[in-house]
Design a protein around this motif. Structure first.
Motif, PDB file in Angstrom:
ATOM      1  N   UNK A 172     -61.986  -3.778 -93.751  1.00 27.53           N
ATOM      2  CA  UNK A 172     -63.016  -3.872 -94.773  1.00 27.53           C
ATOM      3  C   UNK A 172     -62.366  -3.916 -96.145  1.00 27.53           C
ATOM      4  N   UNK A 173     -62.875  -4.822 -97.007  1.00 29.06           N
ATOM      5  CA  UNK A 173     -62.429  -4.887 -98.392  1.00 29.06           C
ATOM      6  C   UNK A 173     -63.657  -5.028 -99.281  1.00 29.06           C
ATOM      7  N   UNK A 174     -63.774  -4.167-100.274  1.00 30.07           N
ATOM      8  CA  UNK A 174     -64.907  -4.259-101.176  1.00 30.07           C
ATOM      9  C   UNK A 174     -65.477  -2.903-101.543  1.00 30.07           C
ATOM     10  N   UNK A 175     -66.713  -2.916-102.027  1.00 30.27           N
ATOM     11  CA  UNK A 175     -67.417  -1.702-102.432  1.00 30.27           C
ATOM     12  C   UNK A 175     -68.185  -1.163-101.223  1.00 30.27           C
ATOM     13  N   UNK A 232     -50.366   6.357 -90.474  1.00 30.14           N
ATOM     14  CA  UNK A 232     -51.174   6.167 -91.680  1.00 30.14           C
ATOM     15  C   UNK A 232     -50.338   5.375 -92.677  1.00 30.14           C
ATOM     16  N   UNK A 233     -50.850   4.215 -93.079  1.00 31.16           N
ATOM     17  CA  UNK A 233     -50.184   3.403 -94.086  1.00 31.16           C
ATOM     18  C   UNK A 233     -50.990   3.451 -95.384  1.00 31.16           C
ATOM     19  N   UNK A 234     -50.303   3.682 -96.485  1.00 32.25           N
ATOM     20  CA  UNK A 234     -50.948   3.695 -97.795  1.00 32.25           C
ATOM     21  C   UNK A 234     -50.304   2.606 -98.643  1.00 32.25           C
ATOM     22  N   UNK A 235     -51.115   1.633 -99.049  1.00 30.39           N
ATOM     23  CA  UNK A 235     -50.633   0.524 -99.863  1.00 30.39           C
ATOM     24  C   UNK A 235     -51.116   0.680-101.296  1.00 30.39           C
ATOM     25  N   UNK A 273     -54.425   3.843 -89.264  1.00 33.16           N
ATOM     26  CA  UNK A 273     -55.285   3.702 -90.427  1.00 33.16           C
ATOM     27  C   UNK A 273     -54.454   3.189 -91.590  1.00 33.16           C
ATOM     28  N   UNK A 274     -54.933   2.111 -92.214  1.00 31.48           N
ATOM     29  CA  UNK A 274     -54.285   1.562 -93.395  1.00 31.48           C
ATOM     30  C   UNK A 274     -55.273   1.602 -94.548  1.00 31.48           C
ATOM     31  N   UNK A 275     -54.883   2.216 -95.648  1.00 34.82           N
ATOM     32  CA  UNK A 275     -55.746   2.311 -96.821  1.00 34.82           C
ATOM     33  C   UNK A 275     -54.949   1.935 -98.058  1.00 34.82           C
ATOM     34  N   UNK A 276     -55.665   1.566 -99.119  1.00 36.02           N
ATOM     35  CA  UNK A 276     -55.028   1.274-100.396  1.00 36.02           C
ATOM     36  C   UNK A 276     -55.186   2.470-101.327  1.00 36.02           C
TER      37      UNK A 276
END
Length: 387
Positions: free
Chosen positions: A241-244, A320-323, A290-293
């Protein structure tokens, strides 16, 4: 026999490229856009008609000085290519308006020549997509991108795409059926991969995605396009998912999801607290990665009293990846927290205090407290910070 050519010193050299088999040469040509491939016909008699046997066409307007030239070229290609060679894929890209009859002809050609992969990419708004493409029995991949902010193309009520496994849509409006549901993909019996970008449901009703074969789902939004997203997808493994995060997620098979990728952000005029994002994470009980920005963590930090929330999910998390960069990275040169100055007063003070504890003003550092919150039920999970 090896072909020879003369250099400037009048010495014979082997023409090694032309000495390759037709299969190899066609493979080389397939890596080019179609205009470049056709231009090779002047190299020698060996190359004169070789382009006609390409099984992949890439028609791209940016390689032409005028749209009239591009239109004429595209029409000629469809007329002159060798019909003895089956056409596997066709990509049509136009950054300026072309005549509707050309789009109609392209789509009819796709259907009549049993094309398996088709991509339509337009940078301008059109009223509709010719319906014939939604009844092509040979298509396995269909990508329809109308990348214009004013585009609102009505998606058909029914689809007849029995072989389709991959579908990507941009700027479509899904109609509501008589029962009040928007369920546009239920007839796609082989669908494996679905991407919907900037699409919406009429009157912001719920979007129902029902498929027993769907494995990969990607949703990208920038406004409240749906009330809820209902997932009835027992084979779904990857959710991106990308967005609000306006939408609520619900369904009977969320436990099947193993990999989640979220790039969330918010604007300064968002009036509602970002509780949906936390609700999503609570629903993903069985995920292993889980990948999050960074902006996703910032949105999550806006949940009042986040660290006091009873959080029982992510027990099976392995990585867990944090970008630091994602879709939202181009929206601002500073962290998205700078956009949250106008949050509702009833929880603004608590959130501001919490943010001050974990973020430094203007900092791009990854907040360890939020990361720890996500890992509290999987302390042995590996963390990868991608800068």
């Amino acid at each position: 026999m090896k072909r020879k050519r003369h250099n400037d010193d009048d010495k014979e050299e082997e023409d090694r490229l032309s000495d390759l088999s037709d299969c190899v040469l066609l493979r080389i040509l397939s890596l080019l856009n179609t205009k470049q491939a056709v231009q090779t016909c002047i190299l020698s008699t060996r190359w004169k008609y070789l382009w006609k046997h390409l099984s992949n066409l890439k028609l791209h307007s940016s390689y032409f000085d005028t749209m009239d030239g591009f239109t004429e070229f595209a029409a000629q290609i469809l007329s002159l290519r060798g019909h003895s060679t089956s056409l596997y894929s066709l990509k049509f890209y136009s950054d300026s308006m072309v005549q509707p009859h050309l789009i109609q002809r392209i789509l009819k050609y796709v259907v009549s020549h049993d094309v398996q992969r088709f991509q339509l990419n337009l940078l301008y708004s059109i009223e509709h997509i010719p319906s014939c493409i939604f009844s092509c029995h040979t298509l396995t991949s269909l990508m329809l991108y109308v990348r214009h902010s004013d585009a609102t193309i009505l998606f058909p009520d029914s689809l007849n795409l029995p072989a389709l496994t991959k579908l990507s849509l941009w700027n479509f409006v899904f109609p509501i059926k008589k029962d009040g549901l928007a369920e546009p993909f239920s007839t796609l019996k082989k669908l494996n991969n679905l991407t919907i970008r900037s699409c919406q449901v009429l009157h912001a009703q719920n979007l129902c995605i029902s498929s027993i074969t769907l494995v990969h789902l990607k949703i990208q939004t920038h406004k409240k396009n749906y009330g809820e997203v209902e997932l009835y997808t027992p084979s779904l493994s990857t959710f991106a998912y990308a967005g609000i995060p306006f939408e609520k997620l619900c369904g009977s098979h969320l436990r099947s999801i193993k990999h989640v990728i979220i790039d969330a952000y918010m604007y300064v005029n968002n009036a509602e607290p970002p509780s949906n994002l936390l609700s999503w994470l609570k629903e993903f009980t069985e995920i292993t990665s889980l990948t999050v920005t960074l902006t996703t963590l910032e949105v999550l930090s806006l949940v009042p009293n986040l660290l006091k929330v009873n959080f029982h999910s992510l027990r099976n998390l392995e990585t867990l990846q944090v970008k630091k960069k994602g879709v939202s990275s181009g929206l601002s040169t500073t962290p998205m927290l700078a956009r949250f100055s106008r949050l509702p007063m009833y929880y603004q003070d608590d959130v501001a205090k919490f943010r001050d504890e974990i973020f430094k003003e203007g900092s791009l550092s990854i907040p360890d407290k939020i990361v720890s919150f996500l890992l509290q039920n999987s302390p042995s999970a590996k963390v990868h910070k991608i800068y």
